[in-house]
Enzyme design. Structure first.
Site, PDB file in Angstrom:
ATOM      1  N   HIS A  39      -4.070   1.048   7.917  1.00 18.10           N
ATOM      2  CA  HIS A  39      -2.353   1.583   7.883  1.00 18.10           C
ATOM      3  C   HIS A  39      -2.565   2.825   6.856  1.00 18.10           C
ATOM      4  CE1 HIS A  39       1.898   0.839   7.665  1.00 18.10           C
ATOM      5  NE2 HIS A  39       1.644   1.829   6.661  1.00 18.10           N
ATOM      6  N   GLU A  40      -3.367   2.514   5.696  1.00 17.55           N
ATOM      7  CA  GLU A  40      -3.017   3.512   4.952  1.00 17.55           C
ATOM      8  C   GLU A  40      -4.066   4.941   5.313  1.00 17.55           C
ATOM      9  OE1 GLU A  40      -0.642   3.473   2.938  1.00 17.55           O
ATOM     10  OE2 GLU A  40      -0.497   1.384   3.140  1.00 17.55           O
ATOM     11  N   CYS A  88       6.361  -0.361   6.956  1.00 14.12           N
ATOM     12  CA  CYS A  88       5.783   0.935   6.363  1.00 14.12           C
ATOM     13  C   CYS A  88       7.084   1.313   5.330  1.00 14.12           C
ATOM     14  CB  CYS A  88       5.501   1.826   7.333  1.00 14.12           C
ATOM     15  SG  CYS A  88       4.888   3.406   6.365  1.00 14.12           S
ATOM     16  N   LEU A  89       6.955   1.853   3.997  1.00 10.48           N
ATOM     17  CA  LEU A  89       7.955   2.102   3.351  1.00 10.48           C
ATOM     18  C   LEU A  89       8.453   3.585   3.747  1.00 10.48           C
ATOM     19  CD1 LEU A  89       6.491   1.524  -0.377  1.00 10.48           C
ATOM     20  CD2 LEU A  89       7.892  -0.031   1.009  1.00 10.48           C
ATOM     21  N   HIS A 107      -2.162   7.071   7.706  1.00  9.00           N
ATOM     22  CA  HIS A 107      -1.186   7.999   6.751  1.00  9.00           C
ATOM     23  C   HIS A 107      -2.057   9.253   6.573  1.00  9.00           C
ATOM     24  CE1 HIS A 107       2.511   6.015   6.359  1.00  9.00           C
ATOM     25  NE2 HIS A 107       2.126   4.889   5.850  1.00  9.00           N
ATOM     26  N   GLY A 138       0.847  -1.251  -0.023  1.00  6.61           N
ATOM     27  CA  GLY A 138       0.031   0.109  -0.005  1.00  6.61           C
ATOM     28  C   GLY A 138       0.879   1.256   0.027  1.00  6.61           C
ATOM     29  N   GLN A 168       2.929   9.944   1.599  1.00  8.30           N
ATOM     30  CA  GLN A 168       4.344   9.121   1.577  1.00  8.30           C
ATOM     31  C   GLN A 168       5.117   9.682   0.505  1.00  8.30           C
ATOM     32  OE1 GLN A 168       2.551   5.036   2.117  1.00  8.30           O
ATOM     33  NE2 GLN A 168       4.698   5.098   3.169  1.00  8.30           N
TER      34      GLN A 168
HETATM   35 NI    NI Z   1       2.892   3.056   5.651  1.00  9.94          NI
END
Ligand code: NI
Length: 175
Positions: free
Chosen positions: A144-145, A102-103, A148, A49, A54
């Site tokens: 999670h998204e 998480c990236l 963000h 995701g 991000q």
């Molecule tokens: Ni993330």
């Protein structure tokens, strides 16, 4: 198509709540290009995701896709899903603990409680209103998204920071 630069924890863009996207803008060439770039960026970094903050854009857009993924080899597949202005309508009361990464927080994993099932409303990339019922890992990635888009990251949700682990050690001792 372009691979976008991913913001890392500490960059204020990750802590800024995102703005809703005007419905009329969704089908614009510029927005469609941006969505394609987000998808390409998610694929490039083996993410499941990616949320717009991000990639340094504070707008309520997220992309999700779980294919066979070496970063999450045990998880069930989820088809490519684009969520614009997502709203969680209903959440189950049961929480489940599972591992997340998480990236924007590279090479770490932590145990995060998330609700098991949820219902969500959003626009897709054609500016159509969609409703999604999700469970398990899909529901987890959605939460999670959506976090963000509110300026939150998974570490904020951890019950016990002692579970925070580097990916290599996680694979060796915890997986
Ligand atoms: Ni993330």
């Amino acid at each position: 198509m372009a691979i976008l630069k991913v913001a890392r924890l500490g960059h204020p863009v990750l802590r800024t709540p995102s703005e809703a996207v005007a419905k009329e803008v969704i089908t614009s060439k510029k927005m469609q290009q941006f969505i394609d770039d987000m998808i390409e960026t998610m694929h490039e970094y083996d993410g499941v995701g990616l949320a717009a903050p991000q990639v340094h854009v504070n707008q309520q857009i997220a992309v999700i896709e779980v294919k066979e993924n070496q970063r999450y080899p045990k998880e069930a597949p989820v088809p490519l899903t684009v969520l614009i202005n997502p709203r969680i309508l209903r959440k189950s009361e049961t929480f489940v603990d599972d591992w997340e990464g998480c990236l924007s927080i590279p090479d770490l994993r932590g145990l995060v409680p998330r609700v098991q099932t949820l219902e969500l409303e959003a626009y897709n990339r054609k500016a159509e209103k969609i409703k999604i019922s999700a469970a398990g890992f899909f529901a987890r990635v959605i939460q999670h998204e959506c976090d963000h888009l509110l300026g939150n990251v998974y570490v904020d949700r951890m019950r016990d920071l002692k579970t925070l682990s580097f990916l290599q050690e996680f694979m060796r001792y915890l997986y």
